[in-house]
Design a protein around this motif. Structure first.
Motif, PDB file in Angstrom:
ATOM      1  N   SER A   1      65.382  22.278 -61.105  1.00 32.68           N
ATOM      2  CA  SER A   1      66.800  22.273 -61.435  1.00 32.68           C
ATOM      3  C   SER A   1      67.542  21.277 -60.544  1.00 32.68           C
ATOM      4  CB  SER A   1      67.386  23.670 -61.237  1.00 32.68           C
ATOM      5  OG  SER A   1      67.420  23.985 -59.852  1.00 32.68           O
ATOM      6  N   GLU A   2      68.789  20.993 -60.904  1.00 32.94           N
ATOM      7  CA  GLU A   2      69.627  20.105 -60.086  1.00 32.94           C
ATOM      8  C   GLU A   2      69.755  20.659 -58.668  1.00 32.94           C
ATOM      9  OE1 GLU A   2      71.203  17.114 -60.672  1.00 32.94           O
ATOM     10  OE2 GLU A   2      70.066  17.019 -62.529  1.00 32.94           O
ATOM     11  N   HIS A   3      69.945  21.955 -58.557  1.00 38.18           N
ATOM     12  CA  HIS A   3      70.092  22.601 -57.243  1.00 38.18           C
ATOM     13  C   HIS A   3      68.818  22.418 -56.404  1.00 38.18           C
ATOM     14  CE1 HIS A   3      71.301  25.424 -54.166  1.00 38.18           C
ATOM     15  NE2 HIS A   3      70.163  26.075 -54.349  1.00 38.18           N
ATOM     16  N   GLU A   4      67.664  22.615 -57.022  1.00 32.33           N
ATOM     17  CA  GLU A   4      66.400  22.453 -56.295  1.00 32.33           C
ATOM     18  C   GLU A   4      66.202  21.010 -55.847  1.00 32.33           C
ATOM     19  OE1 GLU A   4      63.527  25.818 -58.223  1.00 32.33           O
ATOM     20  OE2 GLU A   4      64.139  24.149 -59.498  1.00 32.33           O
ATOM     21  N   LEU A   5      66.583  20.062 -56.683  1.00 35.25           N
ATOM     22  CA  LEU A   5      66.477  18.659 -56.290  1.00 35.25           C
ATOM     23  C   LEU A   5      67.390  18.350 -55.108  1.00 35.25           C
ATOM     24  CD1 LEU A   5      66.233  16.849 -59.728  1.00 35.25           C
ATOM     25  CD2 LEU A   5      64.451  17.028 -57.994  1.00 35.25           C
ATOM     26  N   GLU A   6      68.593  18.913 -55.105  1.00 31.36           N
ATOM     27  CA  GLU A   6      69.517  18.692 -53.985  1.00 31.36           C
ATOM     28  C   GLU A   6      68.946  19.230 -52.683  1.00 31.36           C
ATOM     29  OE1 GLU A   6      73.384  20.244 -54.879  1.00 31.36           O
ATOM     30  OE2 GLU A   6      73.514  19.081 -56.741  1.00 31.36           O
ATOM     31  N   GLN A   7      68.258  20.371 -52.760  1.00 36.05           N
ATOM     32  CA  GLN A   7      67.673  20.988 -51.572  1.00 36.05           C
ATOM     33  C   GLN A   7      66.600  20.109 -50.939  1.00 36.05           C
ATOM     34  OE1 GLN A   7      68.697  23.896 -50.205  1.00 36.05           O
ATOM     35  NE2 GLN A   7      70.292  23.965 -51.758  1.00 36.05           N
ATOM     36  N   LEU A   8      65.961  19.262 -51.719  1.00 38.64           N
ATOM     37  CA  LEU A   8      64.890  18.395 -51.214  1.00 38.64           C
ATOM     38  C   LEU A   8      65.422  17.179 -50.464  1.00 38.64           C
ATOM     39  CD1 LEU A   8      62.446  18.437 -54.251  1.00 38.64           C
ATOM     40  CD2 LEU A   8      62.222  19.665 -52.081  1.00 38.64           C
TER      41      LEU A   8
END
Length: 162
Positions: free
Chosen positions: A2-9
């Motif tokens: 998800s967009e949120h998971e990508l931001e966390q990386l």
């Protein structure tokens, strides 16, 4: 992801575009099942028999369904060898929750040909029912596709899932 998971990386913009492009390529290689409504285990077996029946290793998939039992997403939950694939309840539920499913179905293959549920298949299925119900995303069925045209079995049809 998800967009949120990508931001966390904390990826660079180039890395992020590469991940998104790779996700798009992977998505396009899976069968397209938008708005396909599943009404029985045979529907799912018919769709997945060709794809999973000829494999020489086990693959466990989760099919995320909306409130009308329509296909939302297919998630590869585990990949194993000829004699099994390791999967925990948490490993199966986490991506189903992320997909926003209202219910889900497990589908996996038995490369040896016999679609009869193994004791491990039954244990996983029964262990998964209560936690799935607790998060209000019930496990509707667990379907096993036999390798080399070996047919299929449904744990719902076998009354293993209530």
């Amino acid at each position: 992801m998800s967009e949120h998971e990508l931001e966390q990386l904390r990826l660079t913009s180039v890395q992020r575009r590469a991940v998104l492009a790779l996700q798009q390529l992977v998505r396009s290689s899976y069968p397209s099942l938008p708005k396909h409504k599943f009404s029985c285990s045979a529907d799912i077996a018919r769709i997945y028999a060709d794809r999973l029946g000829g494999l020489v290793h086990e693959v466990m998939l989760g099919l995320a369904l909306n409130g009308r039992n329509e296909f939302m997403a297919e998630i590869e939950l585990a990949r194993g060898g000829r004699h099994g694939a390791a999967l925990t309840v948490a490993d199966a539920l986490r991506p189903v929750v992320r997909a926003g499913a209202s219910a889900f179905v497990l589908v996996h293959n038995h490369p040896g040909g016999d679609p009869t549920p193994s004791p491990e298949d039954i244990a996983l299925t029964t262990a998964m029912q209560k936690p799935a119900d607790l998060v209000s995303i019930p496990l509707i069925d667990h379907i096993i596709i036999g390798g080399r045209g070996g047919g299929f079995s449904s744990m719902l049809d076998l009354c293993i899932i209530q």
